[in-house]
Design a protein around this motif. Structure first.
Motif, PDB file in Angstrom:
ATOM      1  N   ARG A  74      42.313  38.439  37.602  1.00  0.00           N
ATOM      2  CA  ARG A  74      43.693  38.465  37.093  1.00  0.00           C
ATOM      3  C   ARG A  74      44.255  39.857  37.317  1.00  0.00           C
ATOM      4  O   ARG A  74      43.655  40.843  36.886  1.00  0.00           O
ATOM      5  CB  ARG A  74      43.696  38.123  35.619  1.00  0.00           C
ATOM      6  N   ILE A 131      44.441  45.896  36.970  1.00  0.00           N
ATOM      7  CA  ILE A 131      43.329  44.976  36.763  1.00  0.00           C
ATOM      8  C   ILE A 131      42.568  45.429  35.529  1.00  0.00           C
ATOM      9  O   ILE A 131      42.123  46.583  35.456  1.00  0.00           O
ATOM     10  CB  ILE A 131      42.377  44.975  37.992  1.00  0.00           C
ATOM     11  N   GLU A 132      42.399  44.543  34.592  1.00  0.00           N
ATOM     12  CA  GLU A 132      41.665  44.864  33.352  1.00  0.00           C
ATOM     13  C   GLU A 132      42.159  46.173  32.729  1.00  0.00           C
ATOM     14  O   GLU A 132      41.362  47.013  32.295  1.00  0.00           O
ATOM     15  CB  GLU A 132      40.157  44.970  33.644  1.00  0.00           C
ATOM     16  N   HIS A 141      43.415  48.743  34.204  1.00  0.00           N
ATOM     17  CA  HIS A 141      43.305  49.931  35.070  1.00  0.00           C
ATOM     18  C   HIS A 141      44.169  49.747  36.312  1.00  0.00           C
ATOM     19  O   HIS A 141      44.229  48.661  36.871  1.00  0.00           O
ATOM     20  CB  HIS A 141      41.858  50.117  35.551  1.00  0.00           C
ATOM     21  N   LEU A 165      34.577  47.022  36.452  1.00  0.00           N
ATOM     22  CA  LEU A 165      35.550  46.506  35.485  1.00  0.00           C
ATOM     23  C   LEU A 165      35.266  45.072  35.052  1.00  0.00           C
ATOM     24  O   LEU A 165      35.722  44.630  34.023  1.00  0.00           O
ATOM     25  CB  LEU A 165      36.971  46.581  36.064  1.00  0.00           C
ATOM     26  N   PHE A 166      34.490  44.333  35.861  1.00  0.00           N
ATOM     27  CA  PHE A 166      34.214  42.942  35.492  1.00  0.00           C
ATOM     28  C   PHE A 166      32.813  42.754  34.930  1.00  0.00           C
ATOM     29  O   PHE A 166      32.465  41.703  34.468  1.00  0.00           O
ATOM     30  CB  PHE A 166      34.367  42.026  36.715  1.00  0.00           C
ATOM     31  N   LYS A 170      30.767  45.058  32.855  1.00  0.00           N
ATOM     32  CA  LYS A 170      30.394  46.260  32.103  1.00  0.00           C
ATOM     33  C   LYS A 170      28.944  46.235  31.616  1.00  0.00           C
ATOM     34  O   LYS A 170      28.200  47.170  31.814  1.00  0.00           O
ATOM     35  CB  LYS A 170      31.349  46.448  30.932  1.00  0.00           C
TER      36      LYS A 170
END
Ligand code: KIV
Ligand code: ZN
Length: 541
Positions: free
Chosen positions: A442, A469-470, A472, A503-504, A506
């Motif tokens: 997303r 994204i997320e 950032h 970011l996806f 962690k």
């Protein structure tokens, strides 16, 4: 007698801290190799404790890049210093750079330490780093907003403890040239042992004064300038390497200073950094901007035609700006492409070369002549592409008057395929939506820009995007003769940077950081003592 200024490049450390930049290991090594060709004195390769990827990238540079001193950053903390050393110990000439804040603002609100504690911590950090190597730099963070008396004390103590370089950062880009000159003079006059060390400056550009401040500091006795290609760095960036080097080079008559930088490599360094970071260079940027040597008005053109010195204070050739010649045509084979790319300094692995060859052939079929800049763009796109990340295998899009734009993409990652189709407001929108659908990411598009790489209607399109994204901002860049494909590639590039940044994943990455760091190499050839870093990586400063 002309004196030498040491150029300390921090593109890969402070520069990489710019929002949205997240270079992979291959990109970092590629830039470090160009910095070595540029003959900078020191490459600050990164901040090893910040993540496993960063640690590995610094280590890779230390092992492979020859020539300059290789430096790693560490807070004034033993664990940070252990990781820094472990990353750079195989370098020909390693340097540990440790730092601690000295300003009231930072001591009170951020690190919550008294001035006495700061002096003790700084001394301890340098003493500890000296056990590993005899090259240790200490930075007093936010020096320009610090009490000069505390600075004198901290610097005196760290020099006693063995620091070989003391650095005076204008961390928030607050100072002005006269004031900075006076601060450096004060340090030269009041710090005991100052004659034994190199005085360095590290200026940020928040008020657009980073180069002017660095120059003022040189006038007061500083002999090292910390800077970055294209002026990259936190917020408004750092002192621009190309600008300070060309100031000293062009105005040697006034400064009587010189650097060891091979200025003819500047333009290539600037392009490489811009292409790999996705940070475009503004056209009117000094030295490396597209218009830096362009003469628009009739009077100027007339003067330059009669004698270049009428309106040019340096020659474009001095910074490596040469017109791109035609390199290859559609009959050139794989071997010719490989040879040309290697001549240009790009070494692709077999798979990368094969993908580059397919793209080169497609381009050569469309344009008869493939220019240096085209080859460079393809090579850099391949350097950005890592096996473990998403790659574009196939895309198709269609539209027409009254028709709904639609696109299909096929991506692969580690042997698995990811396919999706999507409609959109236009073909670019449709293909970008399809990429998001295929990767299940997303993202919100924050910025989109397209430029032509060479002149003419058949030029390759160079798309730069910024995606959120997320939470950032991630920058992505992609090139292709077809701007819809270039857009898809830019999207994939930004998504890949988010993957690299963890970011996806962690939790998974945190585990990796622990296990990758846990088994430390036993023998440290250059270490004087052994230390055990804690296994856990620390957050980025
Ligand atoms: O700006 C700064 O103070 C820094 C230090 C780590 C030198 O980047
Ligand atoms: Zn900085």
């Amino acid at each position: 007698m002309t004196e030498r200024i040491y150029i300390f490049d921090t593109t890969l450390r402070d520069g990489e801290q710019s929002p949205g930049i997240s270079l992979n290991q291959r990109e970092k090594v590629e830039i470090a190799e160009q910095l070595a060709r540029l003959e900078v004195d020191i490459i600050e390769a990164g901040f090893p404790v910040s993540s496993t990827g960063e640690f590995e990238a610094v280590k890779n540079i230390a092992k492979n890049v020859k020539g300059p001193v290789i430096c790693a950053l560490a807070r004034a903390d033993r664990n940070d210093i252990d990781w820094a050393w472990e990353a750079i110990m195989f370098a020909e000439r390693p340097l540990i750079h440790t730092f601690l804040s000295t300003s009231e603002y930072h001591m009170k609100y951020q690190i919550k330490k008294t001035p006495k504690q700061v002096v003790d911590m700084a001394r301890d950090a340098v003493t500890y780093a000296r056990k590993y190597t005899e090259n240790v730099e200490f930075s007093a963070m936010d020096a320009t907003r610090s009490d000069p008396k505390l600075l004198y004390q901290v610097f005196t103590e760290v020099i006693k403890a063995g620091a070989t370089v003391i650095n005076v950062p204008d961390t928030v880009g607050y100072t002005i040239p006269d004031e900075f000159e006076a601060l450096i003079k004060g340090i030269m006059e009041n710090v005991k042992g100052i004659e034994k060390v190199v005085v360095s400056v590290h200026c940020h550009n928040d008020l657009g004064l980073a180069v002017a401040n660095s120059l003022a500091a040189i006038g007061a006795g500083a002999r090292q300038v910390e800077c970055a290609i294209n002026g990259l760095g936190e917020r408004a960036g750092n002192c621009s390497l190309e600008e300070i080097v060309m100031v000293l080079n062009t105005r040697k008559d006034a400064t009587d200073m010189t650097t060891g930088v091979k200025t003819r490599e500047i333009y290539q360094a600037s392009r490489l950094v811009s292409m790999l970071t996705g940070y475009n260079v503004q056209p009117n940027k000094a030295i490396v901007g597209e218009n830096a040597f362009a003469h628009e008005s009739g009077i100027h053109q007339d003067g330059v035609l009669k004698n270049r010195a009428t309106y040019e204070i340096m020659s474009p050739e001095d910074v490596g700006l040469v017109e791109s010649e035609i390199y290859l045509g559609k009959h050139s084979g794989r071997h010719a492409l490989k040879t040309k790319l290697e001549e240009m300094g790009f070494y692709l692995d077999d798979k990368g070369l094969e993908r580059a060859y397919v793209r080169f052939k497609e381009l050569a079929d469309k344009k008869k002549e493939v220019a240096v800049k085209d080859l460079e763009a393809i090579a850099l796109d391949e350097i950005r592409t890592l096996e473990e990340l998403f790659q574009l295998d196939y895309m198709q899009s269609s539209s027409g008057t009254g028709a709904i734009p639609i696109a299909a993409v096929k991506l692969s990652r580690e042997g698995k395929s990811y396919e999706a189709t999507s409609t959109g407001d236009g073909q670019v929108d449709a293909v970008c939506r399809a990429v998001l659908k295929a990767t299940k990411v997303r993202a919100k598009l924050v910025a989109y820009q397209v430029q032509a790489i060479t002149k003419g209607l058949d030029a390759m399109g160079d798309v730069t995007i910024k995606l959120e994204i997320e939470g950032h901002d991630m920058v992505g860049r992609g090139v292709s003769p077809d701007i819809i494909e270039a857009s898809a590639r830019a999207y994939i590039n930004a998504i890949n940077r988010a993957v690299q940044k963890g970011l996806f994943e962690k939790k998974k990455l945190a585990r990796k950081a622990t296990s990758a760091h846990a088994p430390r190499p036993k023998a440290k050839t250059k270490a004087k003592t052994k230390a055990k870093p804690k296994a856990k990586a620390q957050p980025q400063e």
